[in-house]
Design a protein around this motif. Structure first.
Motif, PDB file in Angstrom:
ATOM      1  N   GLY A 158     -48.578 -45.596  28.683  1.00 40.57           N
ATOM      2  CA  GLY A 158     -47.495 -44.643  28.916  1.00 40.57           C
ATOM      3  C   GLY A 158     -47.914 -43.248  28.538  1.00 40.57           C
ATOM      4  O   GLY A 158     -48.961 -43.051  27.921  1.00 40.57           O
ATOM      5  N   PRO A 159     -47.088 -42.265  28.924  1.00 41.44           N
ATOM      6  CA  PRO A 159     -47.410 -40.872  28.629  1.00 41.44           C
ATOM      7  C   PRO A 159     -47.073 -40.519  27.174  1.00 41.44           C
ATOM      8  O   PRO A 159     -46.456 -41.318  26.465  1.00 41.44           O
ATOM      9  CB  PRO A 159     -46.480 -40.111  29.574  1.00 41.44           C
ATOM     10  N   ALA A 160     -47.474 -39.332  26.774  1.00 43.12           N
ATOM     11  CA  ALA A 160     -47.115 -38.843  25.441  1.00 43.12           C
ATOM     12  C   ALA A 160     -45.642 -38.460  25.419  1.00 43.12           C
ATOM     13  O   ALA A 160     -45.059 -38.126  26.452  1.00 43.12           O
ATOM     14  CB  ALA A 160     -47.968 -37.628  25.106  1.00 43.12           C
ATOM     15  N   PHE A 161     -45.037 -38.521  24.247  1.00 43.76           N
ATOM     16  CA  PHE A 161     -43.671 -38.002  24.093  1.00 43.76           C
ATOM     17  C   PHE A 161     -43.433 -37.606  22.643  1.00 43.76           C
ATOM     18  O   PHE A 161     -44.183 -37.987  21.751  1.00 43.76           O
ATOM     19  CB  PHE A 161     -42.630 -39.019  24.583  1.00 43.76           C
ATOM     20  N   GLY A 201     -34.474 -31.853   4.118  1.00 42.48           N
ATOM     21  CA  GLY A 201     -34.382 -30.530   4.721  1.00 42.48           C
ATOM     22  C   GLY A 201     -35.703 -29.999   5.242  1.00 42.48           C
ATOM     23  O   GLY A 201     -35.846 -28.810   5.505  1.00 42.48           O
ATOM     24  N   ILE A 202     -36.699 -30.878   5.397  1.00 49.08           N
ATOM     25  CA  ILE A 202     -38.006 -30.446   5.899  1.00 49.08           C
ATOM     26  C   ILE A 202     -38.068 -30.686   7.401  1.00 49.08           C
ATOM     27  O   ILE A 202     -37.691 -31.751   7.878  1.00 49.08           O
ATOM     28  CB  ILE A 202     -39.130 -31.228   5.173  1.00 49.08           C
ATOM     29  N   THR A 203     -38.543 -29.708   8.124  1.00 51.70           N
ATOM     30  CA  THR A 203     -38.730 -29.864   9.565  1.00 51.70           C
ATOM     31  C   THR A 203     -39.827 -30.898   9.790  1.00 51.70           C
ATOM     32  O   THR A 203     -40.946 -30.734   9.294  1.00 51.70           O
ATOM     33  CB  THR A 203     -39.146 -28.517  10.187  1.00 51.70           C
ATOM     34  N   ALA A 204     -39.509 -31.966  10.491  1.00 60.21           N
ATOM     35  CA  ALA A 204     -40.487 -33.049  10.655  1.00 60.21           C
ATOM     36  C   ALA A 204     -40.302 -33.694  12.018  1.00 60.21           C
ATOM     37  O   ALA A 204     -39.214 -34.162  12.349  1.00 60.21           O
ATOM     38  CB  ALA A 204     -40.315 -34.090   9.551  1.00 60.21           C
ATOM     39  N   VAL A 205     -41.362 -33.689  12.796  1.00 63.97           N
ATOM     40  CA  VAL A 205     -41.316 -34.152  14.182  1.00 63.97           C
ATOM     41  C   VAL A 205     -42.436 -35.161  14.406  1.00 63.97           C
ATOM     42  O   VAL A 205     -43.504 -35.059  13.801  1.00 63.97           O
ATOM     43  CB  VAL A 205     -41.461 -32.921  15.119  1.00 63.97           C
ATOM     44  N   GLY A 206     -42.187 -36.149  15.249  1.00 61.87           N
ATOM     45  CA  GLY A 206     -43.201 -37.156  15.549  1.00 61.87           C
ATOM     46  C   GLY A 206     -43.771 -36.967  16.948  1.00 61.87           C
ATOM     47  O   GLY A 206     -43.106 -36.413  17.834  1.00 61.87           O
ATOM     48  N   PHE A 207     -44.995 -37.418  17.141  1.00 65.76           N
ATOM     49  CA  PHE A 207     -45.615 -37.314  18.459  1.00 65.76           C
ATOM     50  C   PHE A 207     -46.302 -38.638  18.773  1.00 65.76           C
ATOM     51  O   PHE A 207     -47.118 -39.126  17.996  1.00 65.76           O
ATOM     52  CB  PHE A 207     -46.636 -36.171  18.476  1.00 65.76           C
ATOM     53  N   GLU A 208     -45.946 -39.238  19.893  1.00 66.01           N
ATOM     54  CA  GLU A 208     -46.581 -40.473  20.366  1.00 66.01           C
ATOM     55  C   GLU A 208     -47.527 -40.055  21.484  1.00 66.01           C
ATOM     56  O   GLU A 208     -47.087 -39.526  22.503  1.00 66.01           O
ATOM     57  CB  GLU A 208     -45.522 -41.440  20.903  1.00 66.01           C
ATOM     58  N   SER A 209     -48.816 -40.288  21.293  1.00 68.63           N
ATOM     59  CA  SER A 209     -49.765 -39.655  22.206  1.00 68.63           C
ATOM     60  C   SER A 209     -50.246 -40.552  23.340  1.00 68.63           C
ATOM     61  O   SER A 209     -51.081 -40.144  24.138  1.00 68.63           O
ATOM     62  CB  SER A 209     -50.962 -39.120  21.422  1.00 68.63           C
ATOM     63  N   GLY A 210     -49.712 -41.785  23.434  1.00 66.22           N
ATOM     64  CA  GLY A 210     -50.132 -42.695  24.504  1.00 66.22           C
ATOM     65  C   GLY A 210     -50.633 -44.000  23.910  1.00 66.22           C
ATOM     66  O   GLY A 210     -50.328 -44.321  22.757  1.00 66.22           O
TER      67      GLY A 210
END
Ligand SMILES: [Zn+2]
Length: 406
Positions: A158-161, A201-210
């Motif tokens: 699958g693609p990244a998201f 309160g910390i900015t935290a984002v996840g990345f699924e790269s494939g």
């Protein structure tokens, strides 16, 4: 540490003949330190990237190794600090998702208190939790603008998201990355690192790269890191051509995919329940209501609604069989940002079927029988997530306990 995967990767790119053959099913084992690298001046913004929170997901670690190699040679434009950390070191060394328990389900206040304060270590992942928690503290120390970027990959193709808890702060980091954005995943999963950081309160984002072993998963993770460095203010805007290249690369990879989707269904998997996904599914592939998707022992598993499938499970370890997602129209995102800025949540308890939680400030109890129309989706718009459920009552808590500024 340069390891076999990169050699295989070069072999794959070089075409047949030169270099070792690329084997997508080979398990990769990585022996890496907790701190993969650090660059740039301290005291200002800091971007902390974590690779390998799951031990069979090497792409984040490999991307960070490449990044620090590049920054070693050329540190132009760095005006904040970038730090790369390793997630589950022991699981990475074994090439499996986890050793005893999933490290990305372990970030509950109860466990953190037991492990970090009382120093009671039971599982292998308790050690990882304590060490990573300390490394995060050290990395964040002295910065008033910490950003965390958590790098993962998937067992299916699958693609990244991008995944994130839908706070306005997280949106600012997440929406700079040109890839589909998945809302509501954190709410389905208890004890994730991102969920824990968001409550602080910390900015935290996840990345699924494939896919785990896809060499492109490393390229996509690296591209997302370059973009995030600029967004986080770690890299002076416009100084590095890598950022523009990264944007163009991810945009071309994401062409034709929806910009924002929300999780509508999670198929849980329990150890030993005999869950087997039907072969051939990839993330963002459309599924129709009633479509046969998997088996659980003797039982058939069908899609309970139409939508797109996300993260079909094709590995032995894991608690999620698949998710079904549906696109969100941009209008709703703009509306929710506007509602949050005027703090409409302050009057939400005036509505029928909604009352304040007697013991927790800022938390609401929603009676689904009386407030059907505003149950979960409307609270999502206002920046809440489901914290619990009690019969017909939903307990909705703010995603970010600190006050958000626009
Ligand atoms: Zn993962």
């Amino acid at each position: 540490m340069k390891i076999a995967f990169e050699e295989r990767l070069e072999g794959a790119e070089g075409g047949a003949g030169d270099g070792p053959a690329y084997d997508p099913d080979a398990t990769m084992k990585l022996d890496v330190p907790r701190v993969l690298g650090a660059a740039g001046p301290a005291g200002g913004p800091v971007l902390i990237c974590i690779g390998g929170l799951h031990g069979n997901e090497p792409s984040g670690v490999l991307a960070l190794q490449r990044l620090f190699h590049d920054l070693d040679e050329d540190s132009r434009g760095l005006c904040g600090r970038i730090i790369g950390l390793t997630g589950n070191r022991r699981a990475l060394a074994c090439g499996q998702r986890f050793v005893d328990i999933d490290l990305n389900r372990a970030w509950t206040y109860e466990r953190i208190e037991r492990v970090c304060e009382k120093r009671e270590i039971v599982e292998s992942e308790d050690k990882e939790l304590r060490s990573l928690d300390k490394a995060l503290h050290d990395a964040i120390h002295g910065s008033n603008q910490p950003f965390v970027f958590d790098l993962h990959s998937t067992s299916g193709d699958g693609p990244a998201f991008v995944t994130f808890d839908d706070t306005l702060r997280n949106r600012a980091l997440a929406f700079e990355i040109p890839a589909p954005h998945v809302l509501g995943l954190e709410e389905e999963l208890a004890g994730t690192l991102l969920g824990y950081l968001n409550t602080k309160g910390i900015t935290a984002v996840g990345f699924e790269s494939g896919q785990h072993q896809d060499p492109k998963s490393v390229d996509r993770a690296l591209a997302a890191i370059w973009i995030s460095m600029e967004t986080a203010g770690v890299l002076e805007k416009g100084t590095r051509p890598e950022v523009a290249r990264a944007r163009a690369y991810l945009a071309s990879e994401s062409a034709g995919l929806p910009e924002v989707v929300e999780v509508r269904h999670r198929e849980p998997v329990e150890e030993g329940d005999g869950f087997v996904m039907d072969p051939g599914y990839a993330s963002f592939q459309p599924v129709a209501e009633g479509e046969h998707l998997a088996r659980r022992g003797e039982e058939d598993v069908h899609a309970d609604r139409s939508g797109l499938i996300l993260m079909p499970l094709y590995q032995p370890q894991g608690e999620d069989g698949f998710f079904v997602i549906q696109p969100v129209r941009p209008f709703w995102l703009r509306l929710s940002a506007a509602l949050r800025r005027v703090h409409i949540e302050k009057v939400v308890h005036w509505l029928p079927g909604v009352r304040r939680h007697p013991g927790k400030s800022g938390v609401f109890i929603v009676d689904r029988r009386r407030a059907r129309w505003l149950a979960r989706e409307v609270f999502h718009l206002l920046g809440f997530r489901k914290e619990g459920e009690d019969g017909e009552e939903l307990i909705m808590a703010p995603r970010d306990i600190t006050t958000e500024s626009p």
